[in-house]
Scaffold this motif. Sequence first.
Motif, short mmCIF file in Angstrom:
data_model
loop_
_atom_site.label_atom_id
_atom_site.label_comp_id
_atom_site.label_asym_id
_atom_site.label_seq_id
_atom_site.Cartn_x
_atom_site.Cartn_y
_atom_site.Cartn_z
N VAL A 174 0.82 -1.21 0.00
CA VAL A 174 0.00 0.00 0.00
C VAL A 174 0.86 1.26 0.00
O VAL A 174 0.57 2.23 -0.68
CB VAL A 174 -0.95 0.00 1.22
N ARG A 175 1.93 1.23 0.80
CA ARG A 175 2.79 2.39 0.89
C ARG A 175 4.14 1.96 1.47
O ARG A 175 4.30 0.81 1.87
CB ARG A 175 2.18 3.49 1.77
N ARG A 176 5.07 2.88 1.49
CA ARG A 176 6.39 2.60 2.05
C ARG A 176 6.40 3.07 3.50
O ARG A 176 6.49 4.26 3.78
CB ARG A 176 7.47 3.29 1.23
N SER A 177 6.29 2.15 4.43
CA SER A 177 6.17 2.38 5.87
C SER A 177 4.83 3.06 6.18
O SER A 177 4.21 3.69 5.32
CB SER A 177 7.32 3.20 6.43
N ASP A 214 -2.13 9.99 11.60
CA ASP A 214 -2.74 8.74 11.15
C ASP A 214 -1.69 7.90 10.45
O ASP A 214 -0.88 8.40 9.67
CB ASP A 214 -3.90 9.03 10.19
N THR A 215 -1.74 6.61 10.70
CA THR A 215 -0.78 5.71 10.06
C THR A 215 -1.11 5.49 8.59
O THR A 215 -0.23 5.14 7.80
CB THR A 215 -0.75 4.35 10.77
N LEU A 216 -2.38 5.69 8.23
CA LEU A 216 -2.84 5.52 6.85
C LEU A 216 -3.88 6.58 6.54
O LEU A 216 -4.61 7.03 7.43
CB LEU A 216 -3.48 4.14 6.65
N ALA A 230 -3.08 1.62 13.27
CA ALA A 230 -2.71 0.22 13.01
C ALA A 230 -1.61 0.04 11.98
O ALA A 230 -0.80 -0.88 12.08
CB ALA A 230 -3.94 -0.58 12.59
N GLY A 231 -1.59 0.87 10.96
CA GLY A 231 -0.66 0.64 9.86
C GLY A 231 -1.24 -0.34 8.85
O GLY A 231 -2.25 -1.01 9.08
N ALA A 232 -0.57 -0.43 7.71
CA ALA A 232 -1.10 -1.22 6.60
C ALA A 232 -1.11 -2.71 6.88
O ALA A 232 -2.03 -3.43 6.48
CB ALA A 232 -0.30 -0.93 5.33
N ASP A 233 -0.07 -3.22 7.57
CA ASP A 233 0.00 -4.66 7.81
C ASP A 233 -1.09 -5.14 8.75
O ASP A 233 -1.76 -6.15 8.49
CB ASP A 233 1.39 -5.07 8.31
N LEU A 234 -1.31 -4.43 9.86
CA LEU A 234 -2.36 -4.84 10.80
C LEU A 234 -3.75 -4.65 10.20
O LEU A 234 -4.66 -5.44 10.45
CB LEU A 234 -2.24 -4.07 12.11
N THR A 235 -3.91 -3.61 9.39
CA THR A 235 -5.20 -3.40 8.73
C THR A 235 -5.50 -4.54 7.76
O THR A 235 -6.61 -5.07 7.71
CB THR A 235 -5.20 -2.05 7.98
N ALA A 236 -4.49 -4.96 7.00
CA ALA A 236 -4.67 -6.08 6.08
C ALA A 236 -4.96 -7.37 6.83
O ALA A 236 -5.80 -8.19 6.40
CB ALA A 236 -3.43 -6.25 5.21
#
Length: 377
Positions: free
Chosen positions: A137-140, A148-150, A247-253
Amino acid sequence: MSDRTLDLDDFSDLIERPHGGLRRDAEERRARTGLPDQALGRLDELGEWLTAAQAKVPVEPLRQPKLVVFAGDHGVAELDVSTRPAGSTHALVRSALDGLSPAAILARRLEVPLRVVDMALDCDPAELPADVTRHRVRRSSGRLDTQDTLTAEEAEQAFRAGMAVADEEADAGTDVVVLGDLSVGGTTAAGTLIAALCGTDASVVTGRGGGDIDDLTWMRKCAAVRDGLRRARPVMGDQLKLLAAVAGADLTAMTGFLLQSAVRRTPVLLDGVVSAACALVAQRVAFRAPDWWVAGHTGKEPAQAKALDRMALEPLLDQQVAVGGGTGALLALPLVQAAAQLAAELPVSEESEEVDGAGDAATEEGETANASALDAT
């Protein structure tokens, strides 16, 4: 759901509990094996859970497990909340792909294929295989303590990516998923989510991470969780906004993956605090979803125990594993496989086999009737 705006409320309707009636049939079948009650301990419980998940009596042995690991970097790692430097998760991923990490070694020993999904690694995507980076989704992710993380769009993209991976595994015939994560800063995000959803203070959920951080690092991590909580609490009524905030992209996924796996009736074996945090968010979205998950183990993170207690999930093992990547859950996988094998192959009397056959016929009739009813509607 993919052709329109993402509405998490849909999961409450889409996710059904595992087949409770067949679980009772499995209990009755087990009682006719001649083994004393409770002789197999939790293996009986696991066998019945798998029977209900597969909707088959007797259950089929597990033949296609898969270790699925979501990976990403977190901006909060810039605060030195980990023993590893910020932006270095790609080294952990490379170790896993090269078969050198603890999880990769165990997966090879257990003959479990490994799949790594890069959601927000802080590296050039060309450094990794295309099948690893295609969902990035993004870089970090952003720093959860100050921003917001995302973005909202990135959160939906990450959530849908997790759903897509769940669909891909279900379509490929994966019959149980071992869910892992690789990140630097991920346990800080997980602690923030769990503290918000359990209504606890930062100090209660902040652990030492995978590297057993020192006291000063722990205090920085605790402060980051505290600041993240201030940002998380105002958006707790909207789980997608909550994921975007901290959460960030990994936890959201991973949250999307867990929910869609439940929709597709794929059992999931949870690993550590990160998968527990995502499961807790997913439970808020659809209260029946935890019926499709088993907690593989309990680690050193206090937040994990809080989350599992809230979901009433009892870990299979207590080995205090903290390295992540699915390692602890892989240790528990042979127990789940053994439960399936025993439930499938323990002999029963001829009379009970006739009863089982009648039960299968009744199940087929019920499925036919249900299909007809759906067609009629």
